[in-house]
Design an enzyme around this catalytic site. Structure first.
Site, PDB file in Angstrom:
ATOM      1  N   ASP A  13       0.907  -1.204   0.073  1.00 51.88           N
ATOM      2  CA  ASP A  13       0.105  -0.028   0.006  1.00 51.88           C
ATOM      3  C   ASP A  13       0.988   1.078  -0.002  1.00 51.88           C
ATOM      4  O   ASP A  13       2.377   1.031   0.310  1.00 51.88           O
ATOM      5  CB  ASP A  13      -0.772  -0.074   1.367  1.00 51.88           C
ATOM      6  CG  ASP A  13      -1.624   1.278   1.309  1.00 51.88           C
ATOM      7  OD1 ASP A  13      -2.388   1.797   0.428  1.00 51.88           O
ATOM      8  OD2 ASP A  13      -1.841   1.641   2.368  1.00 51.88           O
ATOM      9  N   THR A  21       1.606  10.092   4.416  1.00 50.05           N
ATOM     10  CA  THR A  21       0.733  11.002   3.540  1.00 50.05           C
ATOM     11  C   THR A  21      -0.642  11.235   4.365  1.00 50.05           C
ATOM     12  O   THR A  21      -1.431  11.931   4.326  1.00 50.05           O
ATOM     13  CB  THR A  21       0.587  10.595   2.155  1.00 50.05           C
ATOM     14  OG1 THR A  21       0.380   9.408   2.254  1.00 50.05           O
ATOM     15  CG2 THR A  21       1.436  11.408   1.439  1.00 50.05           C
ATOM     16  N   ASP A 175      -1.712  -0.368   6.111  1.00 50.98           N
ATOM     17  CA  ASP A 175      -1.792   0.269   7.359  1.00 50.98           C
ATOM     18  C   ASP A 175      -3.258   0.714   7.756  1.00 50.98           C
ATOM     19  O   ASP A 175      -3.525   0.873   8.785  1.00 50.98           O
ATOM     20  CB  ASP A 175      -0.997   1.766   7.556  1.00 50.98           C
ATOM     21  CG  ASP A 175      -1.843   2.547   6.609  1.00 50.98           C
ATOM     22  OD1 ASP A 175      -2.222   2.425   5.383  1.00 50.98           O
ATOM     23  OD2 ASP A 175      -2.279   3.758   6.854  1.00 50.98           O
TER      24      ASP A 175
HETATM   25  C1  BG6 Z   1      -5.692   6.079   0.271  1.00 51.96           C
HETATM   26  C2  BG6 Z   1      -5.766   6.754   1.624  1.00 51.96           C
HETATM   27  O1  BG6 Z   1      -4.440   5.507   0.016  1.00 51.96           O
HETATM   28  O2  BG6 Z   1      -5.907   6.646  -0.813  1.00 51.96           O
HETATM   29  C3  BG6 Z   1      -6.821   7.340   1.577  1.00 51.96           C
HETATM   30  O3  BG6 Z   1      -5.617   5.756   2.609  1.00 51.96           O
HETATM   31  C4  BG6 Z   1      -7.382   8.208   0.522  1.00 51.96           C
HETATM   32  O4  BG6 Z   1      -7.100   8.262   2.839  1.00 51.96           O
HETATM   33  C5  BG6 Z   1      -7.373   7.467  -0.775  1.00 51.96           C
HETATM   34  O5  BG6 Z   1      -8.670   8.991   0.253  1.00 51.96           O
HETATM   35  C6  BG6 Z   1      -7.656   8.269  -2.116  1.00 51.96           C
HETATM   36  O6  BG6 Z   1      -6.490   9.232  -2.201  1.00 51.96           O
HETATM   37  P1  BG6 Z   1      -6.473  10.227  -3.445  1.00 51.96           P
HETATM   38  O7  BG6 Z   1      -4.946  10.909  -3.270  1.00 51.96           O
HETATM   39  O8  BG6 Z   1      -6.759   9.816  -4.667  1.00 51.96           O
HETATM   40  O9  BG6 Z   1      -7.332  11.272  -2.739  1.00 51.96           O
HETATM   41 MG    MG Z   2      -2.686   3.017   3.478  1.00 55.76          MG
END
Ligand code: BG6
Ligand code: MG
Length: 220
Positions: A13, A21, A175
């Protein structure tokens, strides 16, 4: 059995495993929730780990007294959250790679274990580029390739398919509880990174990837 005869691939992941992040996602959602007058804390944020941007927004709206919102307005909010998030991660660089990640990647290479990314994020490629890690992955599956979100195993299934391995030969490192559920639903082995009490469905629990080397897979 020696884990090296059993495991052919590791699927990482991104957010919360390779790079922290998650805190910037939280800050950007928190600021949007504040604007909308919706109470939102780190406790509720735990539910957003691993789920898509739109599902995250819908979850936050469900916490507020929002009776109805058009798809158009939701889209505008999601775009504004993402612009804020991208601002927060502008300076992301190699130093932000979480401890243990580079060692695990190296160990995979040394042991001929294939490496994939399995992330819900649509910003995954941009982030991997900032971290100068994009060339390390044999396959990258992210939020731009999937139609179903974790706990559906689609993201990991596509990664395994791309690598040409079976789920039962692959380990997912996650995670998020929902990510670990996705791994389980797809028949993948899993390592949970974080609080073992929250991530109690993982096959192996670690606080950080730096707490073990790949020989921990002997436990599988
Ligand atoms: C996941 C995160 O990896 O990506 C989430 O754990 C997040 O919190 C999701 O909402 C989507 O991310 P993005 O960068 O497309 O807004
Ligand atoms: Mg994650």
């Amino acid at each position: 059995m020696d884990w090296k005869n059993k495991i052919k691939a590791v699927i990482f992941d991104l957010d919360g495993v390779i790079v922290d992040t998650a805190k910037y996602h939280y800050l950007a959602w928190k600021s949007l929730a504040d604007q909308l007058g919706i109470p939102f804390s780190e406790r509720e944020n735990e539910n957003l780990k691993g789920i898509s941007r739109m599902d995250s927004l819908n979850f936050i709206l469900s916490l507020g007294d929002v009776q109805y919102m058009s798809q158009d307005d939701k889209m505008k909010l999601a775009i504004s959250k993402n612009l804020h998030y991208l601002e927060l991660i502008t300076d992301l660089n190699r130093e932000d790679i979480l401890p243990g990640t580079l060692e695990w990647i190296q160990e995979c290479k040394d042991n001929n274990i294939k490496i994939a990314l399995g992330s819900a994020s649509k910003n995954a490629r941009r982030i991997l580029e900032s971290l100068d890690l994009i060339d390390q992955f044999d396959v990258i599956i992210d939020g731009t390739n999937t139609t179903k979100t974790k706990p559906d195993p689609q993201v990991f299934e596509l990664a395994a398919k791309g690598l040409g391995v079976k789920a039962s030969e692959s380990v997912v490192i996650e995670d998020a509880y929902k990510g670990l559920e996705a791994a389980k639903n797809g028949g993948f082995y899993s390592i949970g990174i974080g609080d073992p009490e929250i991530l109690n469905i993982a096959d192996i629990n670690l606080r950080s990837l730096s707490d073990a080397d790949m020989n921990i897979l002997e436990k599988l």
